[in-house]
Scaffold this motif. Structure first.
Motif, short mmCIF file in Angstrom:
data_model
loop_
_atom_site.label_atom_id
_atom_site.label_comp_id
_atom_site.label_asym_id
_atom_site.label_seq_id
_atom_site.Cartn_x
_atom_site.Cartn_y
_atom_site.Cartn_z
N ILE A 1 0.87 -1.19 0.00
CA ILE A 1 0.00 0.00 0.00
C ILE A 1 0.90 1.23 0.00
O ILE A 1 1.72 1.40 0.90
N ILE A 2 0.74 2.08 -1.02
CA ILE A 2 1.55 3.28 -1.18
C ILE A 2 0.72 4.49 -0.75
O ILE A 2 -0.42 4.66 -1.21
N ILE A 3 1.31 5.35 0.11
CA ILE A 3 0.56 6.47 0.68
C ILE A 3 1.35 7.77 0.55
O ILE A 3 2.10 8.15 1.46
N PRO A 4 1.21 8.52 -0.55
CA PRO A 4 1.76 9.88 -0.59
C PRO A 4 1.02 10.77 0.41
O PRO A 4 -0.21 10.69 0.53
N THR A 5 1.76 11.62 1.09
CA THR A 5 1.20 12.32 2.25
C THR A 5 1.74 13.75 2.36
O THR A 5 2.86 14.04 1.94
N PHE A 6 0.89 14.63 2.93
CA PHE A 6 1.31 15.99 3.29
C PHE A 6 0.80 16.20 4.71
O PHE A 6 -0.30 16.69 4.92
N TRP A 7 1.59 15.80 5.69
CA TRP A 7 1.14 15.72 7.08
C TRP A 7 2.08 16.55 7.93
O TRP A 7 3.29 16.34 7.90
N THR A 8 1.53 17.47 8.70
CA THR A 8 2.37 18.34 9.53
C THR A 8 1.97 18.24 11.00
O THR A 8 0.89 17.75 11.34
N HIS A 9 2.86 18.72 11.85
CA HIS A 9 2.54 18.75 13.28
C HIS A 9 1.38 19.70 13.56
O HIS A 9 0.66 19.53 14.56
N ALA A 10 1.17 20.66 12.69
CA ALA A 10 0.07 21.63 12.87
C ALA A 10 -1.30 21.01 12.63
O ALA A 10 -2.32 21.65 12.89
N ASP A 11 -1.34 19.76 12.13
CA ASP A 11 -2.63 19.10 11.97
C ASP A 11 -3.25 18.71 13.30
O ASP A 11 -4.42 18.31 13.36
N CYS A 12 -2.49 18.80 14.37
CA CYS A 12 -3.01 18.54 15.71
C CYS A 12 -3.63 19.81 16.29
O CYS A 12 -3.17 20.93 16.02
N SER A 13 -4.66 19.67 17.09
CA SER A 13 -5.32 20.81 17.72
C SER A 13 -4.41 21.44 18.78
O SER A 13 -3.44 20.82 19.25
N TYR B 1 -5.20 21.92 21.79
CA TYR B 1 -5.31 21.09 22.99
C TYR B 1 -4.34 19.91 22.92
O TYR B 1 -3.59 19.64 23.86
N GLY B 2 -4.35 19.21 21.78
CA GLY B 2 -3.46 18.06 21.63
C GLY B 2 -2.00 18.44 21.74
O GLY B 2 -1.21 17.74 22.39
N LEU B 3 -1.63 19.55 21.11
CA LEU B 3 -0.25 20.01 21.17
C LEU B 3 0.16 20.40 22.58
O LEU B 3 1.33 20.25 22.96
N SER B 4 -0.80 20.89 23.38
CA SER B 4 -0.48 21.25 24.76
C SER B 4 -0.17 20.01 25.60
O SER B 4 0.55 20.09 26.60
N LYS B 5 -0.70 18.89 25.18
CA LYS B 5 -0.44 17.64 25.89
C LYS B 5 0.81 16.94 25.37
O LYS B 5 1.51 16.26 26.13
N ASN B 6 1.06 17.10 24.05
CA ASN B 6 2.21 16.44 23.44
C ASN B 6 2.54 17.15 22.14
O ASN B 6 1.81 17.02 21.16
N SER B 7 3.63 17.88 22.12
CA SER B 7 4.00 18.65 20.93
C SER B 7 4.33 17.74 19.75
O SER B 7 4.35 18.19 18.61
N MET B 8 4.60 16.47 20.03
CA MET B 8 4.91 15.49 18.99
C MET B 8 3.75 14.51 18.81
O MET B 8 3.94 13.35 18.43
N SER B 9 2.53 14.99 19.05
CA SER B 9 1.36 14.11 18.96
C SER B 9 1.22 13.49 17.57
O SER B 9 0.92 12.29 17.44
N GLU B 10 1.45 14.27 16.51
CA GLU B 10 1.28 13.74 15.16
C GLU B 10 2.35 12.71 14.82
O GLU B 10 2.10 11.76 14.07
#
Length: 300
Positions: A175-187, A189-198
C-alpha cells in the motif's frame, strides 16, 4: 522465493506555487534513485504546488496537471523506473454542472512510462473539503504492477482501516501512501499535551496497518525546507514491514528533505500472513464483517 525490491521514498519539500522548480528537484531525486537501482520512486502529496488552495495562483497552476503527468511518464520510460509522483492536483469542470473542481490524484506509472492506475483521494482532511472533490463511493482498486499487487491511498486515508481492508481483500500486498502531514494538523489542545502528537499518530498507525493487514506500507511525507528544519513539516517517510517496522535510515526519524532507498523483502509479508492469517480469515466462508457501516449506528 518471495520477490525483493528497492523502493525510493523521496521526502521532498514542495516550494509553494512553483511546480517547475519542484518537478526539477523531484526529477533529480528520481535520477539518483534510479542510479542506486531503485525499482520504484515515490513522492509526497502536493509535491508540485504545496497546499495553498486560497492563493489565486493555485487553481490556474492545477490546470497544468496533464503536462507534468506526461513529464513523469517520459522520465519513467527514460530511467526504466516505476514512479508514483506523489499527488497531482487536477483542475476539472463537472460534466453536469460545469462547475470548477479540484481532484487530488495519485498515479502509478510503470517502468515503460505507462499509467497502470490512478486514485482520487477519498477521505478528505477537514480543511481540504471546501476545495477538493472526493471520489466518494468509488471503490478502492488494486493494481497489478511490476512490484506485484499494489494499492494506493492518500494521506488522511491512513486513518481509515476500511480503506486498507478493501485493498487487501482484493489482493494488494503493498500500500503506497503519498502524504502531506504536519505537526500543525493537531489541535492546540493536543499540542499542549504532546508537541509530537502527530509523530506518535503516524508511527503508531503506520505500524499497526502493516501488521493488521500483513502488507508493506510505503509512507512518503513532505519534508521541511532545508533552511528551516524546525518547521511544522512532520516527515518520517518510511517503508513499514511486518515484524520489523519502519525502514529508511535517511528519512524515517527526521523531517529533513532527503531520500531513503529501502531494500524491501516481500518474504516478510508472506511470513506475516502465515503467522497471523488475516487474509485467510477475510477470504474464508462465514467472515464476520461483511456489512458496511452506515450513519446512526445502522448496518446493512
Amino acid at each position: 522465493m518471495a520477490p525483493r525490491y528497492k523502493i525510493a521514498v523521496i521526502q521532498l519539500h514542495p516550494k509553494p506555487l512553483n511546480p517547475s522548480y519542484n518537478f526539477s528537484k523531484a526529477a533529480d531525486f528520481i535520477r539518483a534513485a534510479a542510479s542506486k537501482g531503485a525499482h520504484l520512486a515515490v513522492l509526497p502529496e502536493y509535491h508540485l504546488t504545496n497546499w495553498v488552495p486560497e492563493d489565486p495562483q493555485f487553481f490556474p497552476l492545477c490546470k497544468q496537471w496533464n503536462d507534468y503527468l506526461h513529464r513523469y511518464q517520459e522520465l519513467a520510460k527514460e530511467l526504466k523506473i516505476c514512479i508514483v509522483p506523489g499527488t497531482i492536483v487536477e483542475a476539472h469542470k463537472d460534466e453536469e454542472t460545469g462547475e470548477d473542481q479540484l481532484h487530488n490524484v495519485a498515479y502509478f506509472i510503470d517502468d515503460k512510462g505507462e499509467i497502470l492506475g490512478r486514485y482520487q483521494k477519498k477521505n478528505l482532511w477537514h480543511p481540504e473539503r471546501p476545495h477538493l472533490t472526493s471520489s466518494t463511493h468509488a471503490p478502492h482498486e488494486m493494481l497489478q504492477t511490476p512490484l506485484g499487487p499494489v494499492g494506493i491511498l492518500i494521506c488522511w486515508d491512513l486513518a481509515f482501516p476500511e480503506a486498507f481492508r478493501e485493498l487487501i481483500a482484493k489482493g494488494a500486498k503493498t500500500i503506497i501512501i503519498p502524504t502531506f502531514w504536519t505537526h500543525a494538523d493537531c489541535s492546540a489542545y493536543g499540542l499542549s499535551k504532546n508537541s509530537m502528537s502527530e509523530k506518535l499518530f503516524l508511527e503508531s498507525t503506520i505500524t499497526a496497518r502493516t501488521f493488521e493487514n500483513t502488507c508493506a506500507v510505503v509512507f512518503v511525507n513532505a519534508g521541511a525546507p532545508p533552511e528551516n528544519e524546525k518547521s511544522m513539516y512532520a516527515g518520517l517517510s518510511r517503508v513499514a514491514m511486518p515484524f520489523v517496522g519502519g525502514l529508511g535510515d535517511e528519512t524515517k526519524d527526521t523531517n529533513k528533505e532527503g531520500m531513503s532507498v529501502v531494500d524491501v523483502d516481500m518474504e516478510l509479508v508472506e511470513e506475516a500472513e502465515k503467522n497471523y492469517k488475516v487474509r485467510a480469515d477475510i477470504e474464508g466462508e462465514g467472515w464476520h464483517y461483511t456489512y458496511r457501516h452506515q450513519g446512526g449506528g445502522k448496518v446493512e
